[in-house]
Design a protein around this motif. Structure first.
Motif, PDB file in Angstrom:
ATOM      1  N   SER A  56      41.588  34.156  23.678  1.00 44.91           N
ATOM      2  CA  SER A  56      41.163  35.200  24.608  1.00 44.91           C
ATOM      3  C   SER A  56      41.712  34.905  25.993  1.00 44.91           C
ATOM      4  CB  SER A  56      39.640  35.253  24.657  1.00 44.91           C
ATOM      5  OG  SER A  56      39.201  36.226  25.579  1.00 44.91           O
ATOM      6  N   THR A  57      42.295  35.921  26.613  1.00 39.00           N
ATOM      7  CA  THR A  57      42.808  35.775  27.976  1.00 39.00           C
ATOM      8  C   THR A  57      42.321  36.934  28.830  1.00 39.00           C
ATOM      9  OG1 THR A  57      44.866  36.915  27.407  1.00 39.00           O
ATOM     10  CG2 THR A  57      44.875  34.506  27.303  1.00 39.00           C
ATOM     11  N   LEU A  58      42.282  36.669  30.115  1.00 38.66           N
ATOM     12  CA  LEU A  58      41.858  37.669  31.086  1.00 38.66           C
ATOM     13  C   LEU A  58      42.766  37.537  32.297  1.00 38.66           C
ATOM     14  CD1 LEU A  58      39.603  39.732  31.970  1.00 38.66           C
ATOM     15  CD2 LEU A  58      38.456  37.766  33.015  1.00 38.66           C
ATOM     16  N   PHE A  59      43.178  38.673  32.875  1.00 38.23           N
ATOM     17  CA  PHE A  59      44.088  38.627  34.016  1.00 38.23           C
ATOM     18  C   PHE A  59      43.622  39.549  35.125  1.00 38.23           C
ATOM     19  CE2 PHE A  59      47.355  36.003  32.303  1.00 38.23           C
ATOM     20  CZ  PHE A  59      47.316  36.217  30.937  1.00 38.23           C
ATOM     21  N   ALA A  60      43.979  39.171  36.327  1.00 36.71           N
ATOM     22  CA  ALA A  60      43.776  40.059  37.465  1.00 36.71           C
ATOM     23  C   ALA A  60      44.705  41.256  37.321  1.00 36.71           C
ATOM     24  CB  ALA A  60      44.069  39.310  38.760  1.00 36.71           C
ATOM     25  N   GLU A  61      44.290  42.383  37.844  1.00 34.39           N
ATOM     26  CA  GLU A  61      45.098  43.598  37.738  1.00 34.39           C
ATOM     27  C   GLU A  61      46.478  43.423  38.357  1.00 34.39           C
ATOM     28  OE1 GLU A  61      42.943  45.745  35.297  1.00 34.39           O
ATOM     29  OE2 GLU A  61      44.740  46.559  36.263  1.00 34.39           O
ATOM     30  N   SER A  62      46.540  42.637  39.407  1.00 38.05           N
ATOM     31  CA  SER A  62      47.797  42.475  40.138  1.00 38.05           C
ATOM     32  C   SER A  62      48.869  41.740  39.338  1.00 38.05           C
ATOM     33  CB  SER A  62      47.542  41.725  41.449  1.00 38.05           C
ATOM     34  OG  SER A  62      47.003  40.443  41.190  1.00 38.05           O
ATOM     35  N   VAL A  63      48.462  41.023  38.291  1.00 36.16           N
ATOM     36  CA  VAL A  63      49.446  40.262  37.513  1.00 36.16           C
ATOM     37  C   VAL A  63      49.502  40.703  36.061  1.00 36.16           C
ATOM     38  CG1 VAL A  63      49.058  38.270  39.012  1.00 36.16           C
ATOM     39  CG2 VAL A  63      47.873  38.396  36.801  1.00 36.16           C
ATOM     40  N   LYS A  64      48.638  41.607  35.682  1.00 41.53           N
ATOM     41  CA  LYS A  64      48.582  42.054  34.296  1.00 41.53           C
ATOM     42  C   LYS A  64      49.925  42.655  33.892  1.00 41.53           C
ATOM     43  CE  LYS A  64      44.549  43.506  33.262  1.00 41.53           C
ATOM     44  NZ  LYS A  64      43.330  44.338  33.099  1.00 41.53           N
ATOM     45  N   GLY A  65      50.398  42.235  32.729  1.00 46.66           N
ATOM     46  CA  GLY A  65      51.686  42.708  32.246  1.00 46.66           C
ATOM     47  C   GLY A  65      52.862  41.866  32.697  1.00 46.66           C
ATOM     48  N   ARG A  66      52.648  40.998  33.678  1.00 40.05           N
ATOM     49  CA  ARG A  66      53.720  40.137  34.161  1.00 40.05           C
ATOM     50  C   ARG A  66      53.448  38.663  33.858  1.00 40.05           C
ATOM     51  NH1 ARG A  66      54.544  39.614  39.456  1.00 40.05           N
ATOM     52  NH2 ARG A  66      52.408  40.111  40.068  1.00 40.05           N
ATOM     53  N   PHE A  67      52.192  38.289  33.817  1.00 43.05           N
ATOM     54  CA  PHE A  67      51.808  36.904  33.578  1.00 43.05           C
ATOM     55  C   PHE A  67      51.176  36.777  32.195  1.00 43.05           C
ATOM     56  CE2 PHE A  67      51.031  35.454  38.277  1.00 43.05           C
ATOM     57  CZ  PHE A  67      52.268  35.953  38.630  1.00 43.05           C
ATOM     58  N   THR A  68      51.423  35.655  31.559  1.00 41.74           N
ATOM     59  CA  THR A  68      50.761  35.338  30.301  1.00 41.74           C
ATOM     60  C   THR A  68      50.230  33.913  30.345  1.00 41.74           C
ATOM     61  OG1 THR A  68      52.809  34.590  29.249  1.00 41.74           O
ATOM     62  CG2 THR A  68      52.207  36.922  28.961  1.00 41.74           C
ATOM     63  N   LEU A  69      49.251  33.646  29.506  1.00 41.55           N
ATOM     64  CA  LEU A  69      48.651  32.314  29.405  1.00 41.55           C
ATOM     65  C   LEU A  69      48.721  31.837  27.970  1.00 41.55           C
ATOM     66  CD1 LEU A  69      45.506  32.707  31.664  1.00 41.55           C
ATOM     67  CD2 LEU A  69      47.199  30.894  31.867  1.00 41.55           C
ATOM     68  N   SER A  70      48.950  30.545  27.824  1.00 39.37           N
ATOM     69  CA  SER A  70      48.925  29.928  26.508  1.00 39.37           C
ATOM     70  C   SER A  70      48.496  28.476  26.668  1.00 39.37           C
ATOM     71  CB  SER A  70      50.300  30.021  25.835  1.00 39.37           C
ATOM     72  OG  SER A  70      51.276  29.322  26.589  1.00 39.37           O
ATOM     73  N   ARG A  71      48.146  27.865  25.574  1.00 37.65           N
ATOM     74  CA  ARG A  71      47.770  26.459  25.645  1.00 37.65           C
ATOM     75  C   ARG A  71      48.122  25.782  24.340  1.00 37.65           C
ATOM     76  NH1 ARG A  71      41.558  26.328  26.983  1.00 37.65           N
ATOM     77  NH2 ARG A  71      41.994  24.082  27.050  1.00 37.65           N
ATOM     78  N   ASP A  72      48.516  24.504  24.483  1.00 39.65           N
ATOM     79  CA  ASP A  72      48.818  23.685  23.322  1.00 39.65           C
ATOM     80  C   ASP A  72      47.529  22.999  22.889  1.00 39.65           C
ATOM     81  OD1 ASP A  72      52.119  22.552  24.427  1.00 39.65           O
ATOM     82  OD2 ASP A  72      51.461  24.382  23.413  1.00 39.65           O
ATOM     83  N   ARG A  73      47.112  23.320  21.674  1.00 38.36           N
ATOM     84  CA  ARG A  73      45.909  22.699  21.163  1.00 38.36           C
ATOM     85  C   ARG A  73      46.252  21.368  20.526  1.00 38.36           C
ATOM     86  NH1 ARG A  73      41.113  23.414  22.293  1.00 38.36           N
ATOM     87  NH2 ARG A  73      40.438  23.169  20.145  1.00 38.36           N
ATOM     88  N   PRO A  74      45.346  20.359  20.431  1.00 37.22           N
ATOM     89  CA  PRO A  74      44.014  20.452  21.012  1.00 37.22           C
ATOM     90  C   PRO A  74      43.928  19.971  22.463  1.00 37.22           C
ATOM     91  CG  PRO A  74      44.152  18.477  19.700  1.00 37.22           C
ATOM     92  CD  PRO A  74      45.479  19.165  19.559  1.00 37.22           C
ATOM     93  N   LYS A  75      44.809  19.137  22.904  1.00 34.26           N
ATOM     94  CA  LYS A  75      44.652  18.542  24.232  1.00 34.26           C
ATOM     95  C   LYS A  75      45.830  18.789  25.146  1.00 34.26           C
ATOM     96  CE  LYS A  75      41.741  14.757  22.524  1.00 34.26           C
ATOM     97  NZ  LYS A  75      41.548  13.288  22.482  1.00 34.26           N
ATOM     98  N   GLY A  76      46.727  19.675  24.704  1.00 37.59           N
ATOM     99  CA  GLY A  76      47.943  19.871  25.459  1.00 37.59           C
ATOM    100  C   GLY A  76      47.767  20.708  26.696  1.00 37.59           C
ATOM    101  N   PRO A  77      48.852  20.940  27.411  1.00 36.99           N
ATOM    102  CA  PRO A  77      48.788  21.693  28.652  1.00 36.99           C
ATOM    103  C   PRO A  77      48.402  23.162  28.458  1.00 36.99           C
ATOM    104  CG  PRO A  77      50.860  20.475  28.468  1.00 36.99           C
ATOM    105  CD  PRO A  77      50.207  20.451  27.129  1.00 36.99           C
ATOM    106  N   VAL A  78      47.958  23.740  29.536  1.00 37.98           N
ATOM    107  CA  VAL A  78      47.787  25.182  29.621  1.00 37.98           C
ATOM    108  C   VAL A  78      48.948  25.697  30.454  1.00 37.98           C
ATOM    109  CG1 VAL A  78      46.372  27.029  30.570  1.00 37.98           C
ATOM    110  CG2 VAL A  78      45.287  25.111  29.386  1.00 37.98           C
ATOM    111  N   TYR A  79      49.591  26.739  29.961  1.00 39.67           N
ATOM    112  CA  TYR A  79      50.770  27.275  30.628  1.00 39.67           C
ATOM    113  C   TYR A  79      50.490  28.652  31.214  1.00 39.67           C
ATOM    114  CZ  TYR A  79      53.100  23.665  27.881  1.00 39.67           C
ATOM    115  OH  TYR A  79      53.476  22.473  27.320  1.00 39.67           O
ATOM    116  N   LEU A  80      50.932  28.841  32.435  1.00 41.09           N
ATOM    117  CA  LEU A  80      50.914  30.151  33.063  1.00 41.09           C
ATOM    118  C   LEU A  80      52.361  30.594  33.208  1.00 41.09           C
ATOM    119  CD1 LEU A  80      49.372  32.452  34.512  1.00 41.09           C
ATOM    120  CD2 LEU A  80      49.679  31.178  36.641  1.00 41.09           C
TER     121      LEU A  80
END
Length: 123
Positions: A56-80
């Motif tokens: 599940s991800t949530l974005f501010a309106e100002s970046v929606k459609g341009r920014f994405t989020l992901s993360r490497d499970r289980p302990k890896g980085p979160v990427y913007l």
């Protein structure tokens, strides 16, 4: 939890950039992670958040459609992943971890904050 944001830099308008948030103690795997930014002279604002499992991800309106989020499970980085950057995206970007699996845009819900990374977009 000790968070560190990295990957910032100076880019041109329209470019892309990927920020990373790491937890040196590897303990934020069950927590939601949020990204916030602060431009000079402005208040810190919410950018986006990702749930503990990345489902599940949530974005501010100002970046929606341009920014994405992901993360490497289980302990890896979160990427913007930031695309089509513009001058209004300039600021110091911070990642933060909540003590819960899902979290939204309220900065008060985030307990652990990392050092920021500077993103500068030239037009």
């Amino acid at each position: 939890v000790q968070l560190q944001a990295s990957g910032g830099g100076l880019v041109q308008a329209g470019d892309s950039l990927r920020l990373s948030c790491t937890d040196s103690r590897g303990t934020f795997s069950n927590n939601a992670v949020g990204w916030f930014r602060q431009a000079p002279g402005k208040e810190r604002e919410f950018v986006g958040s990702i749930s503990w499992n990345g489902g599940s991800t949530l974005f501010a309106e100002s970046v929606k459609g341009r920014f994405t989020l992901s993360r490497d499970r289980p302990k890896g980085p979160v990427y913007l992943q930031m695309s089509n950057l513009n001058a209004e995206d300039t600021g110091v970007y911070y990642c933060a971890s909540a003590r819960k699996s899902y979290s939204g845009s309220r900065s008060g819900d985030y307990v652990y904050w990392g050092q920021g990374t500077q993103v500068t977009v030239s037009s």
